[in-house]
Design an enzyme around this catalytic site. Structure first.
Site, PDB file in Angstrom:
ATOM      1  N   ASN A 215       6.303  -0.496 -24.509  1.00 43.17           N
ATOM      2  CA  ASN A 215       6.540  -0.814 -23.095  1.00 43.17           C
ATOM      3  C   ASN A 215       5.227  -0.998 -22.332  1.00 43.17           C
ATOM      4  OD1 ASN A 215       5.577   1.771 -22.902  1.00 43.17           O
ATOM      5  ND2 ASN A 215       7.419   2.671 -22.017  1.00 43.17           N
TER       6      ASN A 215
ATOM      7  N   ASP B  42      -4.002  12.750 -24.458  1.00 43.67           N
ATOM      8  CA  ASP B  42      -2.736  13.368 -24.052  1.00 43.67           C
ATOM      9  C   ASP B  42      -2.261  14.446 -25.027  1.00 43.67           C
ATOM     10  OD1 ASP B  42      -2.232  11.455 -26.047  1.00 43.67           O
ATOM     11  OD2 ASP B  42      -1.153  10.114 -24.705  1.00 43.67           O
TER      12      ASP B  42
ATOM     13  N   HIS C 128       2.652   1.117 -22.340  1.00 41.02           N
ATOM     14  CA  HIS C 128       1.963   2.333 -21.882  1.00 41.02           C
ATOM     15  C   HIS C 128       0.626   2.515 -22.595  1.00 41.02           C
ATOM     16  CE1 HIS C 128       4.216   5.019 -25.032  1.00 41.02           C
ATOM     17  NE2 HIS C 128       2.997   4.846 -25.453  1.00 41.02           N
TER      18      HIS C 128
ATOM     19  N   GLU D  48       3.376   5.704 -18.413  1.00 39.69           N
ATOM     20  CA  GLU D  48       4.525   4.827 -18.598  1.00 39.69           C
ATOM     21  C   GLU D  48       4.553   3.777 -17.482  1.00 39.69           C
ATOM     22  OE1 GLU D  48       5.995   5.039 -21.342  1.00 39.69           O
ATOM     23  OE2 GLU D  48       6.713   7.027 -21.872  1.00 39.69           O
TER      24      GLU D  48
HETATM   25  C1  F6R Z   1      -1.312   8.561 -28.088  1.00 41.43           C
HETATM   26  C2  F6R Z   1      -1.155   7.619 -26.993  1.00 41.43           C
HETATM   27  C3  F6R Z   1      -0.116   6.551 -26.994  1.00 41.43           C
HETATM   28  C4  F6R Z   1      -0.088   5.742 -28.289  1.00 41.43           C
HETATM   29  C5  F6R Z   1       1.027   4.704 -28.249  1.00 41.43           C
HETATM   30  C6  F6R Z   1       1.128   3.923 -29.549  1.00 41.43           C
HETATM   31  O1  F6R Z   1      -2.390   9.441 -27.826  1.00 41.43           O
HETATM   32  O2  F6R Z   1      -1.860   7.744 -26.061  1.00 41.43           O
HETATM   33  O3  F6R Z   1      -0.349   5.687 -25.914  1.00 41.43           O
HETATM   34  O4  F6R Z   1      -1.321   5.115 -28.469  1.00 41.43           O
HETATM   35  O5  F6R Z   1       2.247   5.327 -27.996  1.00 41.43           O
HETATM   36  O6  F6R Z   1       1.534   4.791 -30.567  1.00 41.43           O
HETATM   37  P1  F6R Z   1       1.489   4.335 -32.114  1.00 41.43           P
HETATM   38  O7  F6R Z   1       0.049   4.132 -32.427  1.00 41.43           O
HETATM   39  O8  F6R Z   1       2.077   5.476 -32.878  1.00 41.43           O
HETATM   40  O9  F6R Z   1       2.267   3.067 -32.188  1.00 41.43           O
END
Ligand code: F6R
Length: 236
Positions: free
Chosen positions: A128, A62, A130, A135
């Protein structure tokens, strides 16, 4: 799903790195990569190793809409800093957050994914549930799409920005169907903040309310956790 509980993020990163090495020994050529704090220890293990990635291709999950790859908050920049500048890859793909036509960029990215089928997909998880920026309530059939980030994700991301107003509210994300197309998936999660999302992902129903729960339907998933992230799992 295989669940591994490790001592800390460093040990988790080492474990994920070993699994990538094994997959490469068996012919893996394409890594699906994530950003955020979770995979940093993995990227450190990769950059400190003697392993050569110059024949490998990466496809990232992403990117924020509105940020160019030069912007220090962009995911392209994160990947360059954490990994690609230290370990050259053959080719690296991250969605273009500055594309004039985001819909066309999503289509282009689906073509990139189709041309470079992911062998090992690395995932973190949001509080959450994701994965990528898919989401809750994102269709399990989704391909690359533009996403409105939820308040909880924007709030979680403010730690990387000076002011909350600077946090982008939209992103381009690989879809859930594309993530599920990866041959092998490694999901990592550390800390108490992730415990409920992990419980719902591993032991809850498979539901679009918890995007990561779809991983229960994938034949080759390893979940690497520290004790805090695993703390709400019950023995089965
Ligand atoms: C980032 C991504 C997100 C993160 C998630 C956890 O490329 O795809 O799904 O993996 O938000 O983020 P952290 O690792 O910062 O807790």
């Amino acid at each position: 799903m295989k669940i591994l509980v490790v001592d800390n993020a460093q040990a988790g990163g080492q474990k994920a790195f070993q699994m990538i090495e094994e997959a490469m020994e068996h012919g893996a050529k394409v890594l699906g990569l994530a950003t955020g704090s979770t995979p940093i220890a993995l990227y450190q293990a990769m950059t400190e190793s003697a392993v050569n990635f110059s024949e490998m291709t990466s496809v990232n999950l992403d990117e924020y809409v509105g940020l160019s790859g030069e912007d220090s908050q962009s995911y392209r920049h994160f990947m360059e800093e954490q990994l690609f500048s230290k370990k050259p890859f053959k080719e690296t793909f991250v969605p273009n957050g500055k594309a004039e036509n985001i819909k066309a960029e999503c289509t282009r990215y689906d073509e990139v994914i189709a041309a470079h089928p992911v062998d090992v997909q690395i995932l973190g998880i949001g509080r959450n549930g994701h994965i990528g920026f898919n989401e809750p309530d994102t269709s399990f059939a989704s391909k690359t799409h533009q996403v409105q980030l939820t308040d909880s994700t924007i709030e979680a991301n403010t730690r990387f920005f000076e002011k909350e107003e600077d946090v982008p509210t939209q992103a381009i994300s690989m879809g859930i169907a594309s993530i599920m197309a990866g041959k092998e998936i490694i999901l990592m999660a550390y800390g108490k903040d992730k415990a409920e999302a992990i419980r719902a992902t591993v032991q809850g129903p498979v539901t679009e309310d918890v995007p990561a729960s779809v991983l229960q339907n994938h034949p080759h998933v390893t979940v690497i956790l520290d004790a805090d992230a695993a703390s709400l799992l019950t023995q089965k």
